[in-house]
Design a protein around this motif. Structure first.
Motif, PDB file in Angstrom:
ATOM      1  N   GLY A 114       5.819   7.382  -1.047  1.00 49.46           N
ATOM      2  CA  GLY A 114       4.840   7.826  -2.034  1.00 49.46           C
ATOM      3  C   GLY A 114       4.118   6.653  -2.677  1.00 49.46           C
ATOM      4  N   LEU A 115       4.850   5.581  -2.990  1.00 52.02           N
ATOM      5  CA  LEU A 115       4.235   4.408  -3.606  1.00 52.02           C
ATOM      6  C   LEU A 115       3.224   3.765  -2.673  1.00 52.02           C
ATOM      7  CD1 LEU A 115       4.175   2.288  -5.936  1.00 52.02           C
ATOM      8  CD2 LEU A 115       5.976   1.073  -4.690  1.00 52.02           C
ATOM      9  N   ARG A 157      -1.192   5.017  -1.097  1.00 50.28           N
ATOM     10  CA  ARG A 157      -2.248   5.049  -2.102  1.00 50.28           C
ATOM     11  C   ARG A 157      -3.556   5.472  -1.456  1.00 50.28           C
ATOM     12  NH1 ARG A 157       1.030   5.175  -5.136  1.00 50.28           N
ATOM     13  NH2 ARG A 157      -0.420   6.625  -6.068  1.00 50.28           N
ATOM     14  N   PHE A 162       4.992  17.331  -2.706  1.00 52.23           N
ATOM     15  CA  PHE A 162       5.926  16.215  -2.625  1.00 52.23           C
ATOM     16  C   PHE A 162       7.382  16.628  -2.462  1.00 52.23           C
ATOM     17  CE2 PHE A 162       2.186  14.275  -4.137  1.00 52.23           C
ATOM     18  CZ  PHE A 162       2.203  13.030  -3.555  1.00 52.23           C
ATOM     19  N   ASN A 206       7.591  12.734  -7.622  1.00 52.77           N
ATOM     20  CA  ASN A 206       8.317  12.440  -6.396  1.00 52.77           C
ATOM     21  C   ASN A 206       9.525  11.557  -6.678  1.00 52.77           C
ATOM     22  OD1 ASN A 206       8.650  12.473  -3.554  1.00 52.77           O
ATOM     23  ND2 ASN A 206       7.531  10.566  -3.328  1.00 52.77           N
ATOM     24  N   ASP A 220       3.337  10.979  -7.616  1.00 48.95           N
ATOM     25  CA  ASP A 220       4.371  10.047  -7.178  1.00 48.95           C
ATOM     26  C   ASP A 220       5.476   9.889  -8.220  1.00 48.95           C
ATOM     27  OD1 ASP A 220       3.084   9.672  -4.781  1.00 48.95           O
ATOM     28  OD2 ASP A 220       1.918   7.967  -5.486  1.00 48.95           O
ATOM     29  N   HIS A 256      -0.999   9.350  -9.165  1.00 49.85           N
ATOM     30  CA  HIS A 256       0.095   8.604  -9.791  1.00 49.85           C
ATOM     31  C   HIS A 256       1.175   9.547 -10.318  1.00 49.85           C
ATOM     32  CE1 HIS A 256      -2.229   4.963  -9.397  1.00 49.85           C
ATOM     33  NE2 HIS A 256      -1.331   4.262 -10.055  1.00 49.85           N
TER      34      HIS A 256
END
Length: 509
Positions: A62-63, A66, A11, A118, A115, A112
């Protein structure tokens, strides 16, 4: 694994391509800017203040990226969903049989936290740009948006595992103690209090800079969900009242199309993950893998891909909806196959004539050895595919939090003794949702009435039903169709791979 040095390689540095820029900004000229596929490392020129938005876009990217197993893992344990398909771990979790070695909870944890790391890095990068940007208000807003993204991720982890590690410093993860569910929820509440003053005070679809991005009301919604987990119902009313009183949100007048292409950035949506084919038949696209939700079909559009058959509405839910006289919400939520229709007929003898294995658009849903029903909220009609695109759900957004849920949370809190300064009563809030569904009004609503309404309205959406039943310790509802639930099965065990890296997880909550 969760060691920082193993996360960073995935990331950081940020790689922001034209895809996410076009999606979030809706500006074709972004495609031609020189930072396409540029790696933002220590060589970045932080004197270019206009680039301060780039790490924030990395956090959104990143969100939105998924993995397919995440919403399935969060949703399959409720009495609204069966784990179909060939994934034995998911089938076992659906039966409340948990193993720390199951691969999909480990994926939920890992992705999760990737992220979350990140987001931490994005916040650090934004601070590096702050002097050159010479716009403290904008820098504060970007940091606040990152906090909202991070809070949503923590919300999912804590509700899945009963607690988690709330990271304060990236260099100190191994030494950070485990936080229980209430501690994580209080952290989320506090973080949203910090973020709210700096966020845009508008509907996400009205943002001109990052369309659909986080706003004051996204933060209030996440805060309300955290309050609800803590059973702080006055807090729920406080947060949801801000959303209700804002005048920014309203229920869609078309429940069916809310979950189709027409529902993108609808006034009802408070948080949705955004995807797009960029209105082109080939080349770049940014999408979610909806195939696990789909089933066998004969689509109107020849060549449109079928699905895997991994996520099945329960017969219990269908019977619940039929008994209530539901039409549009049942049609929207459940796709019927011929065998599914036969199964219902065996239970009822006769069923409403409108129930069919053909959707409004003409797609025909065929029998599937894996399941008799599919989740219509996650299946895009083939007629909505852009010419040249064949993937399930291509160009379909993923709705995460809706105004309807906030109304029903508000109503439940009032039935539990919370007070409000708004003129909207619990009856009013519930009846707004019921009226959209074509149902008659209720008076003197009880907590059970509200929970039933949530079951009807929010089935198959992100495990909402399961979280409600765990919160209310409703063992009887989750014990269904041969599955036996006990409260010691409320949370998944910490994944074995994570316990090996983080000894504090071994002691449990």
């Amino acid at each position: 694994m969760m060691k920082v040095n193993k996360i960073y390689k995935y990331f950081t540095p940020f790689v922001i391509g034209a895809l996410i820029l076009t999606l979030l900004f809706g500006c074709e000229d972004k495609l031609n800017e020189p930072f396409e596929d540029e790696a933002f490392t220590s060589d970045v020129d932080y004197t270019i203040g206009d680039n301060m938005v780039l790490p924030l876009l990395g956090a959104y990217y990143g969100l939105y990226t998924r993995s397919w197993e995440e919403p399935l893992t969060l949703g399959i344990r409720g009495d609204d969903v069966n784990a179909a398909g060939d994934q034995v771990p998911m089938q076992e979790q659906d039966e409340f049989k948990y193993l720390a070695s199951h691969w999909n909870p480990n994926s939920v944890w890992q992705l999760h936290y990737n992220d979350i790391i990140n987001v931490f890095t994005a916040m650090e990068e934004i601070e590096k740009y702050r002097p050159a940007a010479a716009n403290d208000a904008l820098a504060d807003q970007y940091i606040a948006e990152c906090k909202v993204i991070r809070a949503y991720l923590y919300l999912n982890i804590a509700r899945t595992f009963g607690g988690c590690i709330v990271i304060d410093e990236l260099s100190n993860i191994q030494a950070t103690p485990l936080s229980n569910l209430n501690q994580v929820m209080q952290y989320i509440v506090d973080q949203m209090d910090e973020a709210i003053p700096y966020l845009p005070d508008t509907h996400p679809n009205k943002r001109s800079d990052i369309k659909g991005g986080m706003t004051t009301y996204t933060a209030y919604a996440i805060q309300a969900l955290a309050y609800q987990e803590m059973k702080d119902y006055q807090g729920v009313v406080s947060a949801t009242s801000q959303i209700i009183n804002s005048g920014e949100f309203e229920l869609s007048d078309d429940y069916y199309h809310l979950f189709k292409q027409a529902g993108k950035l609808d006034d009802e949506n408070i948080l949705e993950f955004q995807y797009s084919d960029f209105n082109q038949s080939e080349g770049d696209r940014f999408s979610f893998l909806y195939a696990p939700f789909g089933t066998n079909w004969t689509p109107v559009v020849t060549g449109a891909s079928s699905g895997w058959g991994f996520y099945e509405p329960t017969l219990k839910y269908i019977k619940f909806m039929l008994d209530r006289g539901e039409t549009v919400r049942l049609e929207t939520s459940v796709v019927f196959t011929p065998s599914g229709i036969t199964e219902i007929q065996d239970q009822y003898g006769s069923i409403p004539e409108w129930i069919s294995n053909v959707n409004r658009e003409g797609d025909i849903f065929n029998d599937n050895a894996r399941m008799n029903f599919a989740s219509g909220k996650h299946i895009q009609p083939s007629t909505e595919l852009i010419d040249g695109r064949t993937s399930q759900g291509s160009n379909k957004n993923f709705i995460v939090i809706r105004y309807a849920e906030m109304l029903l949370m508000y109503a439940e809190a009032l039935t539990r003794g919370a007070t409000t300064s708004l003129s909207l009563t619990a009856d009013d809030a519930v009846n707004l949702v019921r009226e959209r569904a074509g149902l008659t009004d209720l008076s003197g609503v009880t907590t059970k009435n509200v929970l039933d309404e949530k079951f009807a309205e929010l089935a198959m959406e992100w495990g909402t039903r399961y979280y409600d039943m765990v919160r209310t310790e409703n063992v009887a509802e989750l014990t269904h169709e041969g599955k036996t639930f006990t409260m010691d099965k409320a949370y998944l065990p910490f994944p074995a791979d994570q316990v090996a890296e983080l000894p504090q997880l071994g002691d449990g909550i």
